[in-house]
Scaffold this motif. Structure first.
Motif, PDB file in Angstrom:
ATOM      1  N   GLY A   1       0.833  -1.212   0.000  1.00 23.56           N
ATOM      2  CA  GLY A   1       0.000   0.000   0.000  1.00 23.56           C
ATOM      3  C   GLY A   1       0.861   1.253   0.000  1.00 23.56           C
ATOM      4  O   GLY A   1       0.558   2.219   0.696  1.00 23.56           O
TER       5      GLY A   1
ATOM      6  N   ALA B   1       2.526   3.265  -5.268  1.00 22.07           N
ATOM      7  CA  ALA B   1       2.031   2.544  -6.439  1.00 22.07           C
ATOM      8  C   ALA B   1       0.716   1.832  -6.117  1.00 22.07           C
ATOM      9  O   ALA B   1      -0.290   2.009  -6.819  1.00 22.07           O
TER      10      ALA B   1
ATOM     11  N   ARG C   1       2.134  -5.147   5.216  1.00 21.50           N
ATOM     12  CA  ARG C   1       2.580  -5.491   6.578  1.00 21.50           C
ATOM     13  C   ARG C   1       2.213  -4.392   7.577  1.00 21.50           C
ATOM     14  O   ARG C   1       2.200  -4.622   8.773  1.00 21.50           O
ATOM     15  N   HIS C   2       1.955  -3.182   7.062  1.00 18.06           N
ATOM     16  CA  HIS C   2       1.498  -2.091   7.941  1.00 18.06           C
ATOM     17  C   HIS C   2       0.053  -1.754   7.578  1.00 18.06           C
ATOM     18  O   HIS C   2      -0.328  -1.909   6.418  1.00 18.06           O
TER      19      HIS C   2
ATOM     20  N   LEU D   1      -0.791  -8.145   6.807  1.00 21.03           N
ATOM     21  CA  LEU D   1       0.016  -9.355   6.958  1.00 21.03           C
ATOM     22  C   LEU D   1       1.239  -9.265   6.054  1.00 21.03           C
ATOM     23  O   LEU D   1       1.347  -8.373   5.201  1.00 21.03           O
ATOM     24  N   VAL D   2       2.162 -10.192   6.257  1.00 21.81           N
ATOM     25  CA  VAL D   2       3.360 -10.238   5.413  1.00 21.81           C
ATOM     26  C   VAL D   2       3.175 -11.353   4.387  1.00 21.81           C
ATOM     27  O   VAL D   2       2.800 -12.473   4.748  1.00 21.81           O
ATOM     28  N   VAL D   3       3.400 -11.040   3.125  1.00 20.54           N
ATOM     29  CA  VAL D   3       3.315 -12.051   2.069  1.00 20.54           C
ATOM     30  C   VAL D   3       4.678 -12.723   1.949  1.00 20.54           C
ATOM     31  O   VAL D   3       5.709 -12.044   1.866  1.00 20.54           O
TER      32      VAL D   3
ATOM     33  N   SER E   1      17.924  11.603   0.460  1.00 22.88           N
ATOM     34  CA  SER E   1      17.711  11.287   1.885  1.00 22.88           C
ATOM     35  C   SER E   1      18.866  11.782   2.728  1.00 22.88           C
ATOM     36  O   SER E   1      18.663  12.413   3.771  1.00 22.88           O
TER      37      SER E   1
ATOM     38  N   GLY F   1       6.131   0.562  -9.527  1.00 23.04           N
ATOM     39  CA  GLY F   1       6.916   1.386  -8.597  1.00 23.04           C
ATOM     40  C   GLY F   1       8.356   0.937  -8.495  1.00 23.04           C
ATOM     41  O   GLY F   1       8.956   0.437  -9.443  1.00 23.04           O
TER      42      GLY F   1
ATOM     43  N   GLY G   1      13.736   5.497  -9.037  1.00 21.68           N
ATOM     44  CA  GLY G   1      12.946   5.032  -7.880  1.00 21.68           C
ATOM     45  C   GLY G   1      12.366   6.221  -7.129  1.00 21.68           C
ATOM     46  O   GLY G   1      12.805   6.542  -6.027  1.00 21.68           O
TER      47      GLY G   1
ATOM     48  N   ALA H   1       8.635   8.666  -6.214  1.00 21.18           N
ATOM     49  CA  ALA H   1       7.200   8.516  -5.985  1.00 21.18           C
ATOM     50  C   ALA H   1       6.386   8.740  -7.269  1.00 21.18           C
ATOM     51  O   ALA H   1       5.400   8.028  -7.504  1.00 21.18           O
ATOM     52  N   GLN H   2       6.792   9.690  -8.101  1.00 17.04           N
ATOM     53  CA  GLN H   2       6.014   9.974  -9.307  1.00 17.04           C
ATOM     54  C   GLN H   2       5.930   8.775 -10.250  1.00 17.04           C
ATOM     55  O   GLN H   2       4.894   8.528 -10.864  1.00 17.04           O
TER      56      GLN H   2
HETATM   57  C1  LIG Z   1      13.720   8.381   3.231  1.00 18.76           C
HETATM   58  C2  LIG Z   1      13.147   8.421   1.832  1.00 18.76           C
HETATM   59  C3  LIG Z   1      12.984   9.643   1.203  1.00 18.76           C
HETATM   60  C4  LIG Z   1      12.449   9.703  -0.089  1.00 18.76           C
HETATM   61  N1  LIG Z   1      12.277  10.931  -0.676  1.00 18.76           N
HETATM   62  C5  LIG Z   1      11.690  11.010  -1.885  1.00 18.76           C
HETATM   63  C6  LIG Z   1      11.392  12.267  -2.480  1.00 18.76           C
HETATM   64  O1  LIG Z   1      11.687  13.322  -1.900  1.00 18.76           O
HETATM   65  N2  LIG Z   1      10.761  12.284  -3.695  1.00 18.76           N
HETATM   66  C7  LIG Z   1      10.421  11.119  -4.337  1.00 18.76           C
HETATM   67  O2  LIG Z   1       9.825  11.181  -5.411  1.00 18.76           O
HETATM   68  N3  LIG Z   1      10.700   9.913  -3.809  1.00 18.76           N
HETATM   69  C8  LIG Z   1      11.312   9.831  -2.608  1.00 18.76           C
HETATM   70  N4  LIG Z   1      11.571   8.606  -2.060  1.00 18.76           N
HETATM   71  C9  LIG Z   1      11.278   7.403  -2.855  1.00 18.76           C
HETATM   72  C10 LIG Z   1       9.805   7.068  -2.790  1.00 18.76           C
HETATM   73  O3  LIG Z   1       9.391   7.007  -1.448  1.00 18.76           O
HETATM   74  C11 LIG Z   1       9.611   5.728  -3.501  1.00 18.76           C
HETATM   75  O4  LIG Z   1       9.968   5.868  -4.851  1.00 18.76           O
HETATM   76  C12 LIG Z   1       8.155   5.272  -3.386  1.00 18.76           C
HETATM   77  O5  LIG Z   1       7.798   5.096  -2.040  1.00 18.76           O
HETATM   78  C13 LIG Z   1       7.938   3.980  -4.172  1.00 18.76           C
HETATM   79  O6  LIG Z   1       6.606   3.594  -4.011  1.00 18.76           O
HETATM   80  P1  LIG Z   1       6.208   2.044  -4.040  1.00 18.76           P
HETATM   81  O7  LIG Z   1       4.723   2.011  -3.962  1.00 18.76           O
HETATM   82  O8  LIG Z   1       6.884   1.370  -5.178  1.00 18.76           O
HETATM   83  O9  LIG Z   1       6.841   1.423  -2.715  1.00 18.76           O
HETATM   84  P2  LIG Z   1       6.643   1.839  -1.194  1.00 18.76           P
HETATM   85  O10 LIG Z   1       6.101   3.197  -1.060  1.00 18.76           O
HETATM   86  O11 LIG Z   1       7.956   1.520  -0.553  1.00 18.76           O
HETATM   87  O12 LIG Z   1       5.535   0.825  -0.648  1.00 18.76           O
HETATM   88  C14 LIG Z   1       5.750  -0.556  -0.564  1.00 18.76           C
HETATM   89  C15 LIG Z   1       4.737  -1.147   0.402  1.00 18.76           C
HETATM   90  O13 LIG Z   1       4.795  -2.567   0.315  1.00 18.76           O
HETATM   91  C16 LIG Z   1       4.699  -3.139   1.609  1.00 18.76           C
HETATM   92  N5  LIG Z   1       5.351  -4.463   1.548  1.00 18.76           N
HETATM   93  C17 LIG Z   1       6.571  -4.744   1.036  1.00 18.76           C
HETATM   94  N6  LIG Z   1       6.799  -6.072   1.073  1.00 18.76           N
HETATM   95  C18 LIG Z   1       5.711  -6.643   1.628  1.00 18.76           C
HETATM   96  C19 LIG Z   1       5.363  -7.991   1.939  1.00 18.76           C
HETATM   97  N7  LIG Z   1       6.169  -9.018   1.661  1.00 18.76           N
HETATM   98  N8  LIG Z   1       4.151  -8.219   2.523  1.00 18.76           N
HETATM   99  C20 LIG Z   1       3.308  -7.188   2.807  1.00 18.76           C
HETATM  100  N9  LIG Z   1       3.609  -5.893   2.526  1.00 18.76           N
HETATM  101  C21 LIG Z   1       4.780  -5.633   1.941  1.00 18.76           C
HETATM  102  C22 LIG Z   1       5.422  -2.128   2.496  1.00 18.76           C
HETATM  103  O14 LIG Z   1       4.987  -2.226   3.840  1.00 18.76           O
HETATM  104  C23 LIG Z   1       5.017  -0.787   1.854  1.00 18.76           C
HETATM  105  O15 LIG Z   1       3.844  -0.282   2.438  1.00 18.76           O
HETATM  106  C24 LIG Z   1      12.104   8.509  -0.767  1.00 18.76           C
HETATM  107  C25 LIG Z   1      12.254   7.275  -0.130  1.00 18.76           C
HETATM  108  C26 LIG Z   1      12.783   7.233   1.157  1.00 18.76           C
HETATM  109  C27 LIG Z   1      12.950   5.895   1.848  1.00 18.76           C
END
Ligand SMILES: Cc1cc2nc3c(=O)[nH]c(=O)nc-3n(C[C@H](O)[C@H](O)[C@H](O)COP(=O)(O)OP(=O)(O)OC[C@H]3O[C@@H](n4cnc5c(N)ncnc54)[C@H](O)[C@@H]3O)c2cc1C
Length: 435
Positions: free
Chosen positions: A20, A23, A43-44, A85-87, A175, A306, A322, A324-325
């Motif tokens: 969650g 992406a 997991r959260h 839960l954790v997958v 970071s 993502g 990597g 957020a956009q």
């Molecule tokens: C400290 C920090 C600062 C950042 N600053 C920026 C910024 O300024 N600008 C920017 O664009 N990007 C920034 N980023 C990067 C950005 O946060 C990521 O690119 C973005 O979060 C990716 O989104 P995502 O959905 O792919 O993954 P995430 O946001 O990491 O979400 C993944 C989710 O999957 C869940 N998960 C993973 N594995 C499992 C499993 N096995 N079972 C259950 N749940 C699971 C996790 O709990 C999490 O909620 C930063 C990242 C960090 C860590």
């Protein structure tokens, strides 16, 4: 009822989403649940706004200010089901994922698991350094920072005080730069007043970067601006320096040099959170290889989005960044494609629209690279950064609280959350002895 107390999707296809984050959240938001049942697993039970984790770690914001409860976010969405839960694994032949609580069948599987800190196999650093990937990481670091300062205030041994007052930040990406800047502001505006008996001007922040510049994904101008600003703020910058070990007391570097330090903050690398079970050739260096329809190589009904997705294109031959956009846009594109499929329409290829890069360094100090080679810094970049981050925070409470906290901090230079809540001093000293 299906496994894990899930209702039968009846004549709809079930889409299981793991993660969650940016992406997964945007995917679920856009998916039309008239045609699909959606099951979100994480997991959260909250979404983390990772770009603001450093604010929690440096006592600028409280954890709930940067988290959005997933059940509340989607409570008005029909046929949406969340399970915390954790997958552990995927069985693509059987079409199910296995979790700590049982298995869940899927028709479509969306992998949006993001990344975790990568210590490149270095056990000593993994054991002793502080990563900054999750809310618990950020809270642990904040407690440690204030605990360490309290210990520095107690000791009358100058060498020990110097060690405790030396903080090393590893990695010169956004970071590392943001944490270093925030620590410097904390030193200047808060700690100097809170610790009158400690020589706060001796507090050292050392940022170690393996390459020869900060913010390597940004323009040269922004990277130079970031360097100048951090130097101005009293951050020691060490370029071309690789940390090879840290035992909790001394950091060792590749050139053989050492620095005695009570804190190493790790911002030097991440790797994809790959769930096992798919074919070996669908995974490349910790990411799922996807095509421009975001399907994982070798599968018709398994997708990755993502940070955990490896997608190359003419514009991004080494894969997408990597950030957020990318995650947000991938989530929306895949949901639109599944909605199109349900309406008998052809899917559209994913194309990333790069809106630019922003990084904050401190009060009135930020850098912005926008499309068409537009670069700016200082107060305008700071305001753009603040606006974008508040705009993308989910939830009314978070936006309001974050805005109020920032405005309050801005006017008063105060930091609200500098309480050491856990662990106790005894626990911290005990864990240092046993490790
Ligand atoms: C400290 C920090 C600062 C950042 N600053 C920026 C910024 O300024 N600008 C920017 O664009 N990007 C920034 N980023 C990067 C950005 O946060 C990521 O690119 C973005 O979060 C990716 O989104 P995502 O959905 O792919 O993954 P995430 O946001 O990491 O979400 C993944 C989710 O999957 C869940 N998960 C993973 N594995 C499992 C499993 N096995 N079972 C259950 N749940 C699971 C996790 O709990 C999490 O909620 C930063 C990242 C960090 C860590």
């Amino acid at each position: 009822m299906d496994a894990l107390n899930l209702p039968d999707p009846k004549n709809k296809a079930r889409v299981v989403v793991i993660g969650g984050g940016f992406a997964g959240l945007n995917f679920v938001n856009k998916l039309d649940t008239d045609n699909y049942q959606v099951v979100l697993l994480d997991r959260h039970n909250y979404h983390t706004f990772a770009p603001l984790l450093y604010q929690v770690a440096t006592a600028g914001l409280e954890a709930p200010d940067i988290c959005g409860p997933l059940r509340k976010t989607f409570r008005s969405k029909q046929d949406f089901h969340f399970r915390m839960l954790v997958v552990h694994g995927i069985d693509p032949a059987a079409g199910h994922v296995s979790t700590e609580a049982g298995t869940i069948r899927y028709d479509h599987l969306v992998l949006a698991t993001g990344t975790r800190a990568n210590f490149f196999g270095n056990d000593s650093i993994e054991h002793h350094a502080f990563p900054l990937k999750t809310v618990p990481d950020a809270r642990r670091l904040r407690n440690h920072i204030f605990q360490t300062l309290e210990r520095a205030d107690l000791t009358d041994d100058p060498a020990e005080r110097e060690r405790l007052m030396t903080f090393i930040i590893v990695g010169g990406g956004p970071s590392g730069v943001e944490v270093a800047g925030a620590l410097s502001e904390l030193r200047k505006h808060v700690l100097s007043k809170d610790y009158p008996d400690t020589p706060i001007d001796r507090l050292r922040f050392v940022l170690v970067e393996g390459g020869d510049q900060l913010l390597s994904a940004f323009s040269d101008k922004s990277s130079d601006d970031a360097r100048r600003n951090l130097e101005d703020m009293g951050i020691e910058l060490h370029f071309g320096q690789l940390i090879t070990g840290y035992d909790g007391r001394t950091a060792t570097f590749k050139d053989g040099s050492t620095i005695a330090s009570g804190t190493v903050i790790w911002g030097a690398g991440v790797t994809g959170e790959v769930v096992v079970g798919l074919r070996d050739d669908s995974v490349r260096r910790g990411q799922y290889v996807v095509d421009d329809r975001l399907r994982v190589a070798g599968y018709e009904n398994v997708y990755a989005l993502g940070d955990v997705a490896y997608l190359t294109s003419d514009a991004w031959p080494k894969g997408h960044p990597g950030v957020a956009q990318v995650a947000i846009q991938m989530g929306k594109r895949l949901a639109e494609n599944l909605n199109r499929a349900a309406a008998g329409k052809q899917p559209e290829a994913f194309e990333y629209f790069d809106k630019g890069n922003l990084a904050i360094i401190g009060r009135n100090r930020a850098v912005a690279d926008l499309p068409k080679n537009i670069h700016f810094n200082g107060i305008p970049a700071w305001f753009v950064w603040a606006f974008v981050h508040i705009f993308y925070l989910i939830g009314f409470r978070n936006r309001v609280f974050t805005f109020l906290s920032w405005t309050g901090n801005y006017i008063t230079y105060n930091r609200a959350v500098r309480l050491v809540l856990e662990p106790s001093l005894e626990e911290e000293l005990r864990s240092e002895k046993v490790s």
